[in-house]
Design a protein around this motif. Structure first.
Motif, PDB file in Angstrom:
ATOM      1  N   TRP A 186       0.834  -1.206   0.000  1.00 17.95           N
ATOM      2  CA  TRP A 186       0.000   0.000   0.000  1.00 17.95           C
ATOM      3  C   TRP A 186       0.867   1.254   0.000  1.00 17.95           C
ATOM      4  O   TRP A 186       0.582   2.232  -0.702  1.00 17.95           O
ATOM      5  N   ASN A 187       1.938   1.238   0.774  1.00 19.67           N
ATOM      6  CA  ASN A 187       2.836   2.392   0.786  1.00 19.67           C
ATOM      7  C   ASN A 187       3.477   2.615  -0.575  1.00 19.67           C
ATOM      8  O   ASN A 187       3.676   3.756  -1.001  1.00 19.67           O
ATOM      9  N   THR A 188       3.807   1.520  -1.257  1.00 15.55           N
ATOM     10  CA  THR A 188       4.371   1.637  -2.605  1.00 15.55           C
ATOM     11  C   THR A 188       3.384   2.307  -3.542  1.00 15.55           C
ATOM     12  O   THR A 188       3.748   3.172  -4.356  1.00 15.55           O
ATOM     13  N   PHE A 189       2.119   1.925  -3.438  1.00 15.21           N
ATOM     14  CA  PHE A 189       1.091   2.573  -4.264  1.00 15.21           C
ATOM     15  C   PHE A 189       1.053   4.077  -3.995  1.00 15.21           C
ATOM     16  O   PHE A 189       1.037   4.894  -4.940  1.00 15.21           O
ATOM     17  N   TYR A 190       1.051   4.471  -2.730  1.00 12.61           N
ATOM     18  CA  TYR A 190       0.963   5.895  -2.404  1.00 12.61           C
ATOM     19  C   TYR A 190       2.226   6.653  -2.820  1.00 12.61           C
ATOM     20  O   TYR A 190       2.149   7.835  -3.202  1.00 12.61           O
ATOM     21  N   GLN A 191       3.367   5.999  -2.757  1.00  9.55           N
ATOM     22  CA  GLN A 191       4.600   6.635  -3.228  1.00  9.55           C
ATOM     23  C   GLN A 191       4.516   6.941  -4.719  1.00  9.55           C
ATOM     24  O   GLN A 191       4.894   8.029  -5.171  1.00  9.55           O
ATOM     25  N   HIS A 192       4.000   5.998  -5.486  1.00  4.12           N
ATOM     26  CA  HIS A 192       3.853   6.231  -6.923  1.00  4.12           C
ATOM     27  C   HIS A 192       2.746   7.236  -7.206  1.00  4.12           C
ATOM     28  O   HIS A 192       2.830   7.989  -8.189  1.00  4.12           O
ATOM     29  N   LEU A 193       1.716   7.262  -6.362  1.00  6.52           N
ATOM     30  CA  LEU A 193       0.653   8.241  -6.527  1.00  6.52           C
ATOM     31  C   LEU A 193       1.206   9.660  -6.376  1.00  6.52           C
ATOM     32  O   LEU A 193       0.771  10.584  -7.073  1.00  6.52           O
ATOM     33  N   GLN A 194       2.164   9.838  -5.492  1.00 10.27           N
ATOM     34  CA  GLN A 194       2.760  11.148  -5.258  1.00 10.27           C
ATOM     35  C   GLN A 194       3.822  11.521  -6.290  1.00 10.27           C
ATOM     36  O   GLN A 194       4.329  12.649  -6.278  1.00 10.27           O
ATOM     37  N   ASP A 195       4.142  10.584  -7.163  1.00  8.87           N
ATOM     38  CA  ASP A 195       5.127  10.827  -8.222  1.00  8.87           C
ATOM     39  C   ASP A 195       4.412  11.367  -9.459  1.00  8.87           C
ATOM     40  O   ASP A 195       3.621  10.652 -10.072  1.00  8.87           O
ATOM     41  N   PRO A 196       4.668  12.613  -9.855  1.00 12.60           N
ATOM     42  CA  PRO A 196       3.960  13.206 -11.003  1.00 12.60           C
ATOM     43  C   PRO A 196       4.173  12.453 -12.315  1.00 12.60           C
ATOM     44  O   PRO A 196       3.367  12.597 -13.246  1.00 12.60           O
ATOM     45  N   SER A 197       5.213  11.648 -12.404  1.00  7.88           N
ATOM     46  CA  SER A 197       5.489  10.927 -13.649  1.00  7.88           C
ATOM     47  C   SER A 197       4.747   9.601 -13.748  1.00  7.88           C
ATOM     48  O   SER A 197       4.818   8.919 -14.776  1.00  7.88           O
ATOM     49  N   SER A 198       4.016   9.220 -12.703  1.00  9.53           N
ATOM     50  CA  SER A 198       3.303   7.946 -12.713  1.00  9.53           C
ATOM     51  C   SER A 198       2.151   7.976 -13.715  1.00  9.53           C
ATOM     52  O   SER A 198       1.458   8.987 -13.837  1.00  9.53           O
ATOM     53  N   SER A 199       1.938   6.855 -14.391  1.00  3.67           N
ATOM     54  CA  SER A 199       0.833   6.737 -15.341  1.00  3.67           C
ATOM     55  C   SER A 199      -0.364   6.087 -14.667  1.00  3.67           C
ATOM     56  O   SER A 199      -0.245   5.442 -13.620  1.00  3.67           O
ATOM     57  N   PHE A 200      -1.520   6.244 -15.291  1.00  2.00           N
ATOM     58  CA  PHE A 200      -2.763   5.652 -14.777  1.00  2.00           C
ATOM     59  C   PHE A 200      -2.624   4.132 -14.692  1.00  2.00           C
ATOM     60  O   PHE A 200      -3.006   3.516 -13.701  1.00  2.00           O
ATOM     61  N   GLU A 201      -2.063   3.514 -15.712  1.00  2.00           N
ATOM     62  CA  GLU A 201      -1.920   2.060 -15.734  1.00  2.00           C
ATOM     63  C   GLU A 201      -0.963   1.568 -14.654  1.00  2.00           C
ATOM     64  O   GLU A 201      -1.221   0.552 -14.006  1.00  2.00           O
ATOM     65  N   ASN A 202       0.122   2.297 -14.439  1.00  2.00           N
ATOM     66  CA  ASN A 202       1.058   1.902 -13.383  1.00  2.00           C
ATOM     67  C   ASN A 202       0.423   1.996 -12.006  1.00  2.00           C
ATOM     68  O   ASN A 202       0.643   1.140 -11.138  1.00  2.00           O
ATOM     69  N   LEU A 203      -0.376   3.036 -11.794  1.00  2.00           N
ATOM     70  CA  LEU A 203      -1.065   3.168 -10.509  1.00  2.00           C
ATOM     71  C   LEU A 203      -2.043   2.017 -10.301  1.00  2.00           C
ATOM     72  O   LEU A 203      -2.161   1.491  -9.185  1.00  2.00           O
ATOM     73  N   LEU A 204      -2.742   1.614 -11.365  1.00  3.40           N
ATOM     74  CA  LEU A 204      -3.629   0.453 -11.256  1.00  3.40           C
ATOM     75  C   LEU A 204      -2.849  -0.796 -10.873  1.00  3.40           C
ATOM     76  O   LEU A 204      -3.306  -1.601 -10.062  1.00  3.40           O
ATOM     77  N   LYS A 205      -1.688  -0.952 -11.448  1.00  3.03           N
ATOM     78  CA  LYS A 205      -0.861  -2.128 -11.149  1.00  3.03           C
ATOM     79  C   LYS A 205      -0.491  -2.176  -9.669  1.00  3.03           C
ATOM     80  O   LYS A 205      -0.634  -3.218  -9.023  1.00  3.03           O
ATOM     81  N   TYR A 206      -0.061  -1.061  -9.124  1.00  4.71           N
ATOM     82  CA  TYR A 206       0.342  -1.036  -7.717  1.00  4.71           C
ATOM     83  C   TYR A 206      -0.869  -1.121  -6.782  1.00  4.71           C
ATOM     84  O   TYR A 206      -0.793  -1.726  -5.708  1.00  4.71           O
ATOM     85  N   LEU A 207      -1.982  -0.511  -7.188  1.00  2.00           N
ATOM     86  CA  LEU A 207      -3.199  -0.601  -6.380  1.00  2.00           C
ATOM     87  C   LEU A 207      -3.675  -2.048  -6.282  1.00  2.00           C
ATOM     88  O   LEU A 207      -3.974  -2.548  -5.188  1.00  2.00           O
ATOM     89  N   TRP A 208      -3.737  -2.736  -7.424  1.00  2.10           N
ATOM     90  CA  TRP A 208      -4.221  -4.105  -7.424  1.00  2.10           C
ATOM     91  C   TRP A 208      -3.267  -5.038  -6.688  1.00  2.10           C
ATOM     92  O   TRP A 208      -3.706  -5.997  -6.042  1.00  2.10           O
ATOM     93  N   ALA A 209      -1.980  -4.778  -6.733  1.00  2.00           N
ATOM     94  CA  ALA A 209      -1.018  -5.598  -5.990  1.00  2.00           C
ATOM     95  C   ALA A 209      -1.289  -5.501  -4.492  1.00  2.00           C
ATOM     96  O   ALA A 209      -1.267  -6.509  -3.770  1.00  2.00           O
TER      97      ALA A 209
END
Length: 298
Positions: A186-209
């Motif tokens: 979950w922390n990894t997901f939020y770290q990527h959420l705070q990264d402006p370069s993150s894509s929608f698909e990448n966020l889905l990947k980390y959320l689902w993990a």
């Protein structure tokens, strides 16, 4: 993305078909969304800590509402509006569980979760409620730990259930020590959420993990709760856990409208002995079809 098994494609196709022609959704929000807390100050404070009772429906829903509100700014650079926030899937699933009676005491020994007793009560004996705890408390407290919520890690405390307290973590530190792998995801997901370069698909990947990890832990801990249900309902619960893994593999976008529409295929009430898809008379064709597909997935 890896090729998905055939039944995965059927499941995703079922949910996607429900979206055909969807444009205006009358009220996609979960039950009692407006009356649930929307900020930390809506909860009581003791010794400098916000005290939240996750065994009361609207208080647990308030955790989701704060989470969706606090993460809105991070999605601004990725999606058009906060309806596209992929965390919407969590409160909508919780709302479906409440609306269909799945958060109530399955043994009906007390009035917890029933109109004749305390309709907002969430029963610790409910398999659905306990599974959902790992998809409410952990993502919520991980968001606090990651800095997304704007408060320090020691400023919030969840109240324990009336029994089996050792099966649940109640604050950031206890969740980190009890479920380090899931909290890390979950922390990894939020770290990527705070990264402006993150894509929608990448966020889905980390959320689902993180989502799958939460269910993996919870399903092992609360397997015995399924004994309280009819065989069709218990089988549906197990099948649903399998289905989530397939939805995760397909990176199903858990936005507000997409989740609202796919939930039209879920059972509108608890399953009872004698319910057999695709022949459940008070279910829609869509609901019968989804139940039938879920039975094949397992």
């Amino acid at each position: 993305m890896a090729l998905l098994p055939p039944w995965t494609c059927v499941l995703v196709a079922c949910f996607s078909a429900s979206l055909a022609g969807t444009s205006d959704v009358p009220d996609p929000y979960p039950p009692l969304w407006k009356m649930s807390a929307g900020q930390f100050s809506d909860y009581r404070v003791e010794n400098g800590k916000y005290i939240i009772d996750p065994w009361v429906y609207n208080e647990r829903m308030g955790m989701y509402k704060i989470l969706v509100n606090k993460t809105a700014s991070y999605f601004e650079n990725i999606v058009a509006n906060n309806d596209q926030n992929i965390l919407w899937g969590l409160p909508l699933q919780h709302g479906w569980q409440y609306r269909t009676g799945r958060l109530a005491d399955p043994r009906q020994r007390k009035g917890c979760g029933y109109e004749s007793g305390d309709p907002l009560c969430i029963s610790v004996d409910s398999w659905w409620a306990d599974m959902n705890y790992f998809l409410s408390a952990l993502p919520f407290l991980a968001a606090v730990d990651s800095g997304v919520m704007g408060i320090s890690s020691d400023q919030v405390m969840l109240l324990p259930p009336p029994k089996d307290q050792t099966k649940f973590c109640l604050n950031v530190s206890s969740c980190l020590s009890s479920f380090p792998e899931t909290m890390s995801k979950w922390n990894t997901f939020y770290q990527h959420l705070q990264d402006p370069s993150s894509s929608f698909e990448n966020l889905l990947k980390y959320l689902w993990a993180a989502h799958v990890s939460s269910l993996d832990y919870a399903s092992r801990i609360f397997e015995d709760r399924l004994e309280y249900y009819s065989k069709p309902e218990a089988d549906f619960g197990r099948n649903w856990c399998v289905a989530v893994e397939y939805l995760a593999a397909s990176l199903f976008p858990t936005t507000l409208v997409r989740t609202y529409e796919y939930q039209k295929g879920l059972p509108p009430r608890m399953l009872v002995n004698g319910d057999r898809a695709p022949f459940i008379r008070d279910f829609t064709v869509f609901q019968n079809t989804v139940l039938l597909v879920l039975s094949f997935l397992s």
